[in-house]
Design an enzyme around this catalytic site. Structure first.
Site, PDB file in Angstrom:
ATOM      1  N   ARG A   1       0.813  -1.218   0.000  1.00 10.20           N
ATOM      2  CA  ARG A   1       0.000   0.000   0.000  1.00 10.20           C
ATOM      3  C   ARG A   1       0.843   1.264   0.000  1.00 10.20           C
ATOM      4  O   ARG A   1       0.392   2.307  -0.469  1.00 10.20           O
ATOM      5  CB  ARG A   1      -0.953  -0.024   1.192  1.00 10.20           C
ATOM      6  CG  ARG A   1      -1.983  -1.136   1.080  1.00 10.20           C
ATOM      7  CD  ARG A   1      -3.096  -0.977   2.069  1.00 10.20           C
ATOM      8  NE  ARG A   1      -4.104  -2.009   1.880  1.00 10.20           N
ATOM      9  CZ  ARG A   1      -5.259  -2.038   2.527  1.00 10.20           C
ATOM     10  NH1 ARG A   1      -5.546  -1.082   3.397  1.00 10.20           N
ATOM     11  NH2 ARG A   1      -6.124  -3.003   2.306  1.00 10.20           N
TER      12      ARG A   1
ATOM     13  N   ASP B   1     -15.749   9.779   7.643  1.00 13.74           N
ATOM     14  CA  ASP B   1     -14.712   8.774   7.474  1.00 13.74           C
ATOM     15  C   ASP B   1     -13.366   9.412   7.806  1.00 13.74           C
ATOM     16  O   ASP B   1     -13.232  10.644   7.797  1.00 13.74           O
ATOM     17  CB  ASP B   1     -14.706   8.221   6.049  1.00 13.74           C
ATOM     18  CG  ASP B   1     -14.032   6.855   5.955  1.00 13.74           C
ATOM     19  OD1 ASP B   1     -14.749   5.833   6.003  1.00 13.74           O
ATOM     20  OD2 ASP B   1     -12.790   6.797   5.856  1.00 13.74           O
TER      21      ASP B   1
END
Length: 285
Positions: A45, A155
């Site tokens: 990632r 979020d």
């Protein structure tokens, strides 16, 4: 603009020291655990961030973060890179069935508020809050047209919030949406080759997006909520973090309001002002 000059071959491995530094920072910032078996995932990632920032290897990137005050500018990108953002429309459909059959009728009977306030506390790219909005819009139109609703969607990741705010998705992602709701709340692209759809403006106007970190000491979400969704987030937290987060969520929930968690999650062993009313569905007492 490249932050670092490319001077050595790309190093594809995180050292133990750098993994530990990153894991501690990610946990302290977001509550997300990074056990040793996640090192390969973390490497994968973060490679995109190495390419974007111009660093040749993880050592240089981590030195920039932790020794050159790079977190001041890179922190949000780092967290965006490591957060998991799987989401689907009408995910865990039993939750929405319960709301329509039991939860929302109970809320109408219990509370006199003109507006029903709901919160998707880990909204990802928006499928959950838009599903909530569809369900609420249909239910109130049939049962209490004088009432309104609002869905707060928050979020940790700024990247997913940008996507959610646009409300544009590939058509296949909305396959779980019932046909009647598709007709009412979803617009198809004029260019059929793009295979894209967009949530209709009248529904998008009922959903507000904002960035919020569940690790914060308090949640500035305004008036207490009638319904809070916090699904498939607790699985990334240890027990002390689960206790803190769920306690703060309960502080934002009206007595008699509903908290919904993911089907793979539990509140067992936690001290919370909640009473279970269905599988992974709780009422604030």
């Amino acid at each position: 603009m490249s932050i670092a000059a490319k001077s050595q071959p790309l190093d594809d491995r995180l050292s133990q020291r750098n993994f530990n530094r990153l894991a501690k920072y990610i946990y302290d910032y977001s509550g997300i655990k990074m056990p040793p078996n996640k090192v390969t995932m973390l490497e994968g990632r973060l490679r995109r961030r190495l390419r974007v920032t111009g660093f040749d290897n993880f050592d240089a990137y981590c030195d920039y973060l932790f020794e050159a005050d790079g977190l001041a500018t890179e922190s949000l990108h780092l967290i965006d890179s490591v957060t998991t953002n799987k989401t689907d429309f009408f995910r865990e459909p039993k939750h929405f069935e319960y709301l329509v059959e039991t939860g929302l009728p109970d809320i109408l009977q219990t509370f006199g508020d003109r507006r029903i306030r709901t919160w998707s506390s880990a909204c990802s790219t928006g499928a959950e809050p838009y599903t909530m909005a569809m369900v609420l819009a249909d239910f109130l139109a049939a049962s209490a047209p004088e009432r309104e609703f609002f869905v707060l969607a928050t979020d940790l990741s700024t990247e997913v919030l940008q996507k959610a705010h646009k409300g544009i998705y590939t058509a296949d992602l909305l396959q779980p949406v019932p046909a009647a709701m598709m007709q009412r709340y979803v617009m198809r692209s004029a260019n059929r080759q793009r295979n894209e759809v967009r949530i209709a403006p009248q529904l998008r106007s009922r959903v507000g997006f904002a960035r919020l970190n569940l690790m914060d000491a308090s949640y500035p979400v305004g008036d207490l909520m009638h319904v809070i969704f916090c699904r498939n987030v607790m699985i990334y937290f240890d027990k002390p973090t689960q206790q803190r987060v769920l306690s703060r969520l309960c502080d934002c929930l009206l007595p008699g309001g509903y908290l919904l968690i993911g089907h793979s999650e539990t509140v067992a062993g936690l001290e919370l002002p909640l009473r279970q009313v269905a599988n992974t569905i709780f009422k604030r007492v």
